[in-house]
Write a protein that holds these residues in place. Structure first.
Motif, PDB file in Angstrom:
ATOM      1  N   GLY A 114      -1.601 -28.371  -0.213  1.00  0.00           N
ATOM      2  CA  GLY A 114      -2.798 -29.159   0.091  1.00  0.00           C
ATOM      3  C   GLY A 114      -3.882 -28.319   0.735  1.00  0.00           C
ATOM      4  N   ILE A 115      -3.485 -27.445   1.677  1.00  0.00           N
ATOM      5  CA  ILE A 115      -4.460 -26.543   2.298  1.00  0.00           C
ATOM      6  C   ILE A 115      -5.092 -25.649   1.230  1.00  0.00           C
ATOM      7  CG2 ILE A 115      -4.749 -24.627   3.914  1.00  0.00           C
ATOM      8  CD1 ILE A 115      -2.452 -25.796   5.567  1.00  0.00           C
ATOM      9  N   ALA A 116      -4.246 -25.093   0.358  1.00  0.00           N
ATOM     10  CA  ALA A 116      -4.759 -24.201  -0.684  1.00  0.00           C
ATOM     11  C   ALA A 116      -5.703 -24.933  -1.627  1.00  0.00           C
ATOM     12  CB  ALA A 116      -3.592 -23.597  -1.466  1.00  0.00           C
ATOM     13  N   GLY A 117      -5.315 -26.136  -2.040  1.00  0.00           N
ATOM     14  CA  GLY A 117      -6.160 -26.896  -2.957  1.00  0.00           C
ATOM     15  C   GLY A 117      -7.496 -27.254  -2.349  1.00  0.00           C
ATOM     16  N   ALA A 118      -7.484 -27.661  -1.099  1.00  0.00           N
ATOM     17  CA  ALA A 118      -8.736 -28.018  -0.428  1.00  0.00           C
ATOM     18  C   ALA A 118      -9.626 -26.793  -0.250  1.00  0.00           C
ATOM     19  CB  ALA A 118      -8.443 -28.667   0.921  1.00  0.00           C
ATOM     20  N   ALA A 119      -9.027 -25.647   0.081  1.00  0.00           N
ATOM     21  CA  ALA A 119      -9.804 -24.424   0.254  1.00  0.00           C
ATOM     22  C   ALA A 119     -10.467 -24.018  -1.064  1.00  0.00           C
ATOM     23  CB  ALA A 119      -8.905 -23.302   0.771  1.00  0.00           C
ATOM     24  N   ALA A 120      -9.706 -24.103  -2.163  1.00  0.00           N
ATOM     25  CA  ALA A 120     -10.269 -23.759  -3.475  1.00  0.00           C
ATOM     26  C   ALA A 120     -11.397 -24.714  -3.851  1.00  0.00           C
ATOM     27  CB  ALA A 120      -9.160 -23.785  -4.531  1.00  0.00           C
ATOM     28  N   ASP A 121     -11.225 -26.002  -3.565  1.00  0.00           N
ATOM     29  CA  ASP A 121     -12.278 -26.979  -3.860  1.00  0.00           C
ATOM     30  C   ASP A 121     -13.532 -26.704  -3.035  1.00  0.00           C
ATOM     31  OD1 ASP A 121     -10.601 -28.198  -5.634  1.00  0.00           O
ATOM     32  OD2 ASP A 121     -10.165 -29.940  -4.374  1.00  0.00           O
ATOM     33  N   ASP A 122     -13.341 -26.384  -1.754  1.00  0.00           N
ATOM     34  CA  ASP A 122     -14.483 -26.086  -0.885  1.00  0.00           C
ATOM     35  C   ASP A 122     -15.282 -24.896  -1.430  1.00  0.00           C
ATOM     36  OD1 ASP A 122     -13.713 -28.107   0.804  1.00  0.00           O
ATOM     37  OD2 ASP A 122     -12.873 -26.796   2.343  1.00  0.00           O
ATOM     38  N   ALA A 123     -14.561 -23.850  -1.855  1.00  0.00           N
ATOM     39  CA  ALA A 123     -15.243 -22.665  -2.372  1.00  0.00           C
ATOM     40  C   ALA A 123     -16.000 -22.980  -3.655  1.00  0.00           C
ATOM     41  CB  ALA A 123     -14.228 -21.546  -2.617  1.00  0.00           C
ATOM     42  N   ALA A 124     -15.380 -23.763  -4.536  1.00  0.00           N
ATOM     43  CA  ALA A 124     -16.053 -24.128  -5.785  1.00  0.00           C
ATOM     44  C   ALA A 124     -17.307 -24.953  -5.511  1.00  0.00           C
ATOM     45  CB  ALA A 124     -15.091 -24.902  -6.688  1.00  0.00           C
ATOM     46  N   GLY A 125     -17.215 -25.882  -4.561  1.00  0.00           N
ATOM     47  CA  GLY A 125     -18.369 -26.714  -4.239  1.00  0.00           C
ATOM     48  C   GLY A 125     -19.496 -25.919  -3.609  1.00  0.00           C
ATOM     49  N   TYR A 126     -19.144 -25.007  -2.723  1.00  0.00           N
ATOM     50  CA  TYR A 126     -20.172 -24.213  -2.036  1.00  0.00           C
ATOM     51  C   TYR A 126     -20.884 -23.294  -3.022  1.00  0.00           C
ATOM     52  CZ  TYR A 126     -22.307 -20.764   1.042  1.00  0.00           C
ATOM     53  OH  TYR A 126     -23.203 -19.927   1.669  1.00  0.00           O
ATOM     54  N   THR A 127     -20.137 -22.602  -3.860  1.00  0.00           N
ATOM     55  CA  THR A 127     -20.751 -21.640  -4.771  1.00  0.00           C
ATOM     56  C   THR A 127     -21.540 -22.314  -5.893  1.00  0.00           C
ATOM     57  OG1 THR A 127     -18.688 -21.519  -6.053  1.00  0.00           O
ATOM     58  CG2 THR A 127     -19.029 -19.865  -4.320  1.00  0.00           C
ATOM     59  N   GLY A 164      -9.113 -17.433  -9.691  1.00  0.00           N
ATOM     60  CA  GLY A 164      -7.878 -17.002  -9.039  1.00  0.00           C
ATOM     61  C   GLY A 164      -7.444 -17.950  -7.947  1.00  0.00           C
ATOM     62  N   GLN A 165      -8.386 -18.452  -7.164  1.00  0.00           N
ATOM     63  CA  GLN A 165      -8.047 -19.408  -6.109  1.00  0.00           C
ATOM     64  C   GLN A 165      -7.439 -20.684  -6.697  1.00  0.00           C
ATOM     65  OE1 GLN A 165     -11.520 -20.026  -3.523  1.00  0.00           O
ATOM     66  NE2 GLN A 165     -12.147 -17.936  -4.013  1.00  0.00           N
ATOM     67  N   ALA A 166      -8.100 -21.228  -7.732  1.00  0.00           N
ATOM     68  CA  ALA A 166      -7.604 -22.460  -8.347  1.00  0.00           C
ATOM     69  C   ALA A 166      -6.241 -22.245  -8.996  1.00  0.00           C
ATOM     70  CB  ALA A 166      -8.610 -22.963  -9.375  1.00  0.00           C
ATOM     71  N   ALA A 167      -6.050 -21.100  -9.635  1.00  0.00           N
ATOM     72  CA  ALA A 167      -4.785 -20.813 -10.304  1.00  0.00           C
ATOM     73  C   ALA A 167      -3.648 -20.687  -9.291  1.00  0.00           C
ATOM     74  CB  ALA A 167      -4.908 -19.532 -11.129  1.00  0.00           C
ATOM     75  N   ARG A 168      -3.897 -19.986  -8.191  1.00  0.00           N
ATOM     76  CA  ARG A 168      -2.846 -19.841  -7.176  1.00  0.00           C
ATOM     77  C   ARG A 168      -2.532 -21.176  -6.515  1.00  0.00           C
ATOM     78  NH1 ARG A 168      -5.636 -14.925  -6.279  1.00  0.00           N
ATOM     79  NH2 ARG A 168      -6.742 -15.754  -4.471  1.00  0.00           N
ATOM     80  N   ALA A 169      -3.566 -21.998  -6.271  1.00  0.00           N
ATOM     81  CA  ALA A 169      -3.322 -23.322  -5.697  1.00  0.00           C
ATOM     82  C   ALA A 169      -2.493 -24.179  -6.647  1.00  0.00           C
ATOM     83  CB  ALA A 169      -4.652 -24.013  -5.388  1.00  0.00           C
ATOM     84  N   ALA A 170      -2.770 -24.094  -7.949  1.00  0.00           N
ATOM     85  CA  ALA A 170      -2.010 -24.859  -8.936  1.00  0.00           C
ATOM     86  C   ALA A 170      -0.558 -24.397  -8.986  1.00  0.00           C
ATOM     87  CB  ALA A 170      -2.662 -24.729 -10.312  1.00  0.00           C
ATOM     88  N   ALA A 171      -0.343 -23.087  -8.929  1.00  0.00           N
ATOM     89  CA  ALA A 171       1.021 -22.560  -8.953  1.00  0.00           C
ATOM     90  C   ALA A 171       1.801 -23.014  -7.723  1.00  0.00           C
ATOM     91  CB  ALA A 171       0.987 -21.035  -9.031  1.00  0.00           C
ATOM     92  N   ALA A 172       1.141 -23.023  -6.560  1.00  0.00           N
ATOM     93  CA  ALA A 172       1.809 -23.482  -5.339  1.00  0.00           C
ATOM     94  C   ALA A 172       2.204 -24.945  -5.447  1.00  0.00           C
ATOM     95  CB  ALA A 172       0.897 -23.261  -4.138  1.00  0.00           C
ATOM     96  N   LEU A 173       1.313 -25.774  -5.967  1.00  0.00           N
ATOM     97  CA  LEU A 173       1.611 -27.193  -6.076  1.00  0.00           C
ATOM     98  C   LEU A 173       2.720 -27.448  -7.093  1.00  0.00           C
ATOM     99  CD1 LEU A 173       1.010 -30.002  -5.144  1.00  0.00           C
ATOM    100  CD2 LEU A 173      -0.928 -30.096  -6.720  1.00  0.00           C
ATOM    101  N   ALA A 174       2.736 -26.685  -8.173  1.00  0.00           N
ATOM    102  CA  ALA A 174       3.814 -26.828  -9.148  1.00  0.00           C
ATOM    103  C   ALA A 174       5.162 -26.514  -8.502  1.00  0.00           C
ATOM    104  CB  ALA A 174       3.566 -25.904 -10.342  1.00  0.00           C
ATOM    105  N   ALA A 175       5.203 -25.487  -7.671  1.00  0.00           N
ATOM    106  CA  ALA A 175       6.449 -25.142  -6.989  1.00  0.00           C
ATOM    107  C   ALA A 175       6.836 -26.198  -5.968  1.00  0.00           C
ATOM    108  CB  ALA A 175       6.304 -23.781  -6.306  1.00  0.00           C
TER     109      ALA A 175
END
Length: 351
Positions: free
Chosen positions: A220-233, A255-266
């Motif tokens: 959840g932390i990873a997903g939110a961080a990736a979303d924040d970065a996408a929204g800001y940029t 890369g951020q979104a991909a790593r967050a997705a891999a973490a959630l899948a695990a």
């Protein structure tokens, strides 16, 4: 709602949307105010979320592992300390619910009225031993989102010890992040009459529950961080165009979104044993730190301002890794690797 995990059914999507609305309506940054933390925990309990995944026969919600992971992941996006405390509440109910001695305590856990810090006796930060008929020592860190929690010590594959708050003294600790965890060190001095022995329960399953809870919160932390970065940029412009249109930034976001997705899948997988659960928790916590750090860089200098959340995500990820004890080999997992005999009890001095 951004969800990078397995396909959800309608009920699971509704749960995620409800928790998103709940956290948005209560746009507070958690600190270690016991009153604020207790109020949120009891609200989550009233919604049926706090012990959502515990069996109905034990008074819980009876939700499956994926539904429970959805709840922890959404809490991890906003209040990771509460997600981690909820995982501990689940593990405590798993261990205690079958024993009539703890019926009142289990009911209070379901209601969000009692906190339980769940620790593994084999972990390096647990320094407890029997001295005659007294259990004494210390636990260097607990993060139960409660000022005076019960202490549940997982001592073997089918054994645990429960120590009441009256037999412990809590000393608040400073930490990097994880606001609302009410992090403290516990000094324990408990006579034999105060220590409750719990036997004949699947403690290994409770350990797996803890590790998967940490993994879901980290994702959840990873997903939110990736979303924040996408929204800001998307809205920040440089050289006449949005930051995300710059190839290097775009690749970082991917890369951020991909790593967050891999973490959630695990985190939403079903591990085959305790070692696999430890590995999942470790990788998810490390991924959360990596994604949060990359997301902070995507914000440039603004990432260090509290109003953008980026720096908080990184601090939370670092603190969750410490709280979940994934930075080194957890005791039971180490025993699997070495082939050593399982610990069945805390060491006792000869009488």
């Amino acid at each position: 709602m951004t969800w990078r995990g397995p396909l959800l059914d309608e009920e699971q999507r509704d749960l995620a949307a409800m928790l998103d609305a709940f956290t948005a309506d209560r746009a507070v940054e958690l600190d270690d105010s016991p009153e604020m933390v207790a109020a949120l925990v009891q609200e989550l309990a009233g919604l049926g979320v706090w012990t959502l995944g515990t069996p109905e026969s034990a008074g819980g919600g009876g939700a499956g592992s994926l539904t429970t992971a959805v709840a922890w992941e959404r809490l991890g996006r906003r209040w990771p300390a509460l997600g981690w405390a909820s995982a501990q509440a689940h593990a405590a109910v798993d261990v205690l619910a079958g024993d009539r001695r703890f019926a009142d305590l289990v009911g209070r856990i379901h209601a969000g009225e009692a906190g339980v810090a769940v620790v593994d006796a084999a972990c390096v930060h647990v320094r407890l031993a029997w001295h005659g008929d007294s259990l004494s020592g210390s636990v260097d860190r607990v993060d139960a989102a409660a000022r005076s929690p019960h202490l549940l010590i997982l001592t073997g594959a089918r054994e645990a010890l429960l120590v009441p708050p009256t037999a412990t003294k809590a000393t608040p600790l400073r930490r990097t992040g994880l606001g609302g965890a009410l992090t403290s060190a516990l000094d324990v001095t408990a006579g034999a009459d105060a220590v409750h022995h719990v036997t004949g329960v699947d403690v290994t399953a409770a350990r797996c529950r803890l590790h998967l809870g940490a993994a879901a919160v980290a994702s959840g932390i990873a997903g939110a961080a990736a979303d924040d970065a996408a929204g800001y940029t998307a809205v920040r412009r440089q050289f006449g165009k949005a930051l995300r249109d710059i190839p290097a930034v775009r690749m970082s976001l991917f890369g951020q979104a991909a790593r967050a997705a891999a973490a959630l899948a695990a985190a939403t997988s079903v591990p085959y044993d305790h070692l696999a659960a430890v590995a999942i928790a470790r990788e998810c916590c490390e991924t959360a730190i990596e994604v949060a750090a990359a997301a902070l860089q995507s914000h440039g200098g603004y990432g260090y301002l509290a109003e953008y959340q980026a720096e908080r995500r990184l601090r939370d990820a670092i603190s969750l890794r410490a709280a979940a004890d994934t930075s080194g080999p957890a005791g039971a997992a180490a025993r699997v690797l070495t082939g050593a005999s399982p610990v069945t009890a805390l060491p006792k001095e000869e009488r």
